[in-house]
Write an enzyme that holds these catalytic residues in place. Structure first.
Site, PDB file in Angstrom:
ATOM      1  N   HIS A 258       5.576  -8.396  -6.222  1.00 15.99           N
ATOM      2  CA  HIS A 258       4.132  -8.635  -6.359  1.00 15.99           C
ATOM      3  C   HIS A 258       3.614  -7.554  -7.302  1.00 15.99           C
ATOM      4  O   HIS A 258       4.110  -6.437  -7.292  1.00 15.99           O
ATOM      5  CB  HIS A 258       3.462  -8.551  -4.977  1.00 15.99           C
ATOM      6  CG  HIS A 258       1.970  -8.649  -4.985  1.00 15.99           C
ATOM      7  ND1 HIS A 258       1.281  -9.646  -5.650  1.00 15.99           N
ATOM      8  CD2 HIS A 258       1.022  -7.882  -4.391  1.00 15.99           C
ATOM      9  CE1 HIS A 258      -0.021  -9.480  -5.469  1.00 15.99           C
ATOM     10  NE2 HIS A 258      -0.202  -8.412  -4.709  1.00 15.99           N
TER      11      HIS A 258
ATOM     12  N   GLU B 142      -5.081 -16.132  -1.783  1.00 20.44           N
ATOM     13  CA  GLU B 142      -4.959 -15.847  -0.347  1.00 20.44           C
ATOM     14  C   GLU B 142      -6.320 -15.533   0.272  1.00 20.44           C
ATOM     15  O   GLU B 142      -6.566 -15.867   1.425  1.00 20.44           O
ATOM     16  CB  GLU B 142      -3.910 -14.759  -0.075  1.00 20.44           C
ATOM     17  CG  GLU B 142      -4.230 -13.385  -0.594  1.00 20.44           C
ATOM     18  CD  GLU B 142      -2.998 -12.485  -0.766  1.00 20.44           C
ATOM     19  OE1 GLU B 142      -1.870 -12.997  -0.804  1.00 20.44           O
ATOM     20  OE2 GLU B 142      -3.182 -11.258  -0.883  1.00 20.44           O
TER      21      GLU B 142
ATOM     22  N   PRO C  93       0.791  -1.232   0.000  1.00 16.51           N
ATOM     23  CA  PRO C  93       0.000   0.000   0.000  1.00 16.51           C
ATOM     24  C   PRO C  93       0.827   1.288   0.000  1.00 16.51           C
ATOM     25  O   PRO C  93       0.282   2.346  -0.290  1.00 16.51           O
ATOM     26  CB  PRO C  93      -0.827  -0.096   1.297  1.00 16.51           C
ATOM     27  CG  PRO C  93      -0.820  -1.530   1.657  1.00 16.51           C
ATOM     28  CD  PRO C  93       0.491  -2.061   1.188  1.00 16.51           C
TER      29      PRO C  93
ATOM     30  N   GLY D 261       9.361 -14.831   2.856  1.00 15.37           N
ATOM     31  CA  GLY D 261      10.744 -14.387   2.717  1.00 15.37           C
ATOM     32  C   GLY D 261      11.737 -15.169   3.572  1.00 15.37           C
ATOM     33  O   GLY D 261      12.853 -15.444   3.123  1.00 15.37           O
TER      34      GLY D 261
ATOM     35  N   ASP E  81      -2.829 -14.365  -7.092  1.00 20.75           N
ATOM     36  CA  ASP E  81      -2.281 -14.250  -5.740  1.00 20.75           C
ATOM     37  C   ASP E  81      -3.345 -13.727  -4.776  1.00 20.75           C
ATOM     38  O   ASP E  81      -3.559 -14.291  -3.698  1.00 20.75           O
ATOM     39  CB  ASP E  81      -1.069 -13.315  -5.749  1.00 20.75           C
ATOM     40  CG  ASP E  81      -0.387 -13.228  -4.395  1.00 20.75           C
ATOM     41  OD1 ASP E  81       0.362 -14.165  -4.054  1.00 20.75           O
ATOM     42  OD2 ASP E  81      -0.618 -12.238  -3.668  1.00 20.75           O
TER      43      ASP E  81
ATOM     44  N   SER F  90      -8.500 -42.929   6.853  1.00 17.76           N
ATOM     45  CA  SER F  90      -9.303 -44.158   6.868  1.00 17.76           C
ATOM     46  C   SER F  90     -10.329 -44.132   5.730  1.00 17.76           C
ATOM     47  O   SER F  90     -10.665 -43.065   5.209  1.00 17.76           O
ATOM     48  CB  SER F  90     -10.044 -44.270   8.198  1.00 17.76           C
ATOM     49  OG  SER F  90     -11.006 -43.232   8.285  1.00 17.76           O
TER      50      SER F  90
ATOM     51  N   GLN G 266       3.885   1.480  -1.699  1.00 13.96           N
ATOM     52  CA  GLN G 266       4.860   1.451  -2.798  1.00 13.96           C
ATOM     53  C   GLN G 266       4.700   2.640  -3.746  1.00 13.96           C
ATOM     54  O   GLN G 266       5.689   3.164  -4.257  1.00 13.96           O
ATOM     55  CB  GLN G 266       4.760   0.134  -3.579  1.00 13.96           C
ATOM     56  CG  GLN G 266       5.347  -1.030  -2.804  1.00 13.96           C
ATOM     57  CD  GLN G 266       5.395  -2.326  -3.579  1.00 13.96           C
ATOM     58  OE1 GLN G 266       5.036  -2.371  -4.751  1.00 13.96           O
ATOM     59  NE2 GLN G 266       5.831  -3.380  -2.935  1.00 13.96           N
TER      60      GLN G 266
END
Ligand code: NDP
Ligand code: MG
Ligand code: MG
Length: 331
Positions: free
Chosen positions: A108, A195, A84, A134, A191, A252, A86
């Site tokens: 990403h 998730e 958020p 990582g 991705d 089983s 970047q």
């Protein structure tokens, strides 16, 4: 069929001939910076003056400079800060220092996929995304192994962007395990979906609902914890080793029969219809925009959910039980 690349397909000397900046030194950042350095690559780490991560990077003998200095020195810039922020890091520290022919790297694809970062046309835009946390990326590298990676090129300004991405992946051990070629769009959307619907969201909700059902029916929480959470690891390990078939071979016949007749009553057509809605909201950017807005507002709902779940009986029961199992390590 997916395109796979291994050690012999990648030329380490390409990345060894570049100057790499790793911006951020968290889960992925520390793994990339240390493993690239150990692969003979010229690495500097970009962190803000007051950053908590600075000491850890310096203790490892890495050279730490500010994100802007790192971007100015380097010709390969890997952005490994939280997603958020970047776009802000890019605007402030990276964009003013980009030169024609530089390469911008991501772990990403979110910021490129949804257009929060719009790089100029004269730089390569690549992704090398390890398919693992990582700390495992670093541990596997140290042990002479690697975590599988996916690699993508969004923009090939130099004509050599994919070879550069493969070389970078080799530098962190990725080509030992295999690198699959993808696109920023495919990586980002799958991705986020994985998730949310299966790995984190789907599994956590399934475990909680199963646990609550047993406890509400009067069974002991400790028994419900073992049945619905603890044993899940053993089942998933079998799936990891040999798919559903190996899991069904090991359990089983009674469990296998219950699997066939009850599974589809739990994950129903309605669940799958909801999954399709979730995917549509990922594809049209609704999820990414909501998440960035939540982050910028100071994470009010995120913290609410986090607190509520930390007080859930599943969690408080598990905490006590794990203390008695010395082999189950707290992270
Ligand atoms: P982390 O939260 O672990 O680490 C973030 C790092 O960025 C910290 O060192 C932090 O420093 C630093 N940082 C924060 N703000 C700034 C800033 N303004 N300038 C410079 N550095 C800053 O991140 P992850 O490693 O989890 O994620 C990084 C990227 O990797 C993301 O794109 C993510 O999607 C991707 N990814 C992550 C995976 C994982 O295993 N976690 C798996 C695959 C991909 P400080 O100590 O000061 O907070
Ligand atoms: Mg993810
Ligand atoms: Mg059982």
């Amino acid at each position: 069929m997916a395109e796979l690349f291994y050690e012999d397909d990648a030329d380490l000397s390409i990345i060894q001939g570049r100057k790499v900046a790793v911006i951020g030194y968290g889960s992925q950042g520390h793994a990339h910076a240390l493993s690239l350095r150990d692969s003979g690559v010229d690495v500097r780490v970009g962190l803000l003056e007051g950053s908590k991560s600075r000491a850890a990077a310096q203790e490892e003998g890495l050279r730490v400079v500010t994100p802007a200095e790192a971007a100015a020195e380097a010709d390969v810039i890997m952005i490994l800060t939280p997603d958020p922020i970047q776009a802000d890091v890019y605007k402030e520290a990276v964009e003013p220092n980009l030169k024609a022919g530089d390469a911008l790297f991501f772990g990403h694809g979110l910021n490129i996929r949804y257009g929060f970062i719009k790089p100029p046309a004269d730089v390569d835009v690549c992704m090398v995304a390890p398919k693992g946390p990582g700390h495992l990326v670093r541990r596997q590298y140290v042990e002479g192994r690697g975590v599988p990676c996916i690699a993508a090129v969004e923009q090939d300004a130099t004509g050599n962007a994919f070879a550069l991405a493969l070389s970078y992946a080799k530098g962190i051990g990725g080509t030992k395990a295999g690198v699959i070629k993808t696109t920023f769009t495919e990586e980002t959307e799958t991705d986020l979906f994985g998730e949310q619907a299966v790995l984190c969201g789907g599994t956590a909700a399934l475990v909680k609902a199963g646990f609550e059902t047993l406890v509400e029916a009067g069974y002991q929480p400790e028994i419900a914890y073992f049945e619905c959470l603890h044993e899940l690891k053993l089942i998933v390990d079998l799936m990891y080793e040999g798919g559903l078939e190996k899991m069904r071979w090991s359990v089983s016949e009674t469990a296998e029969w219950g699997d066939y007749i009850t599974g589809p009553r739990i994950i129903t057509d309605a669940t799958k219809a909801e999954m399709k809605k979730v995917l549509a909201e990922i594809q049209d950017g609704t999820f990414a925009n909501t998440w960035i807005a939540e982050y910028k507002a100071g994470l009010p709902k995120y913290n609410e959910y986090k607190t509520a779940d930390s007080q859930h009986l599943l969690e408080t029961t598990g905490k006590e039980l794990r203390k008695l199992m010395s082999w189950v390590k707290e992270a």
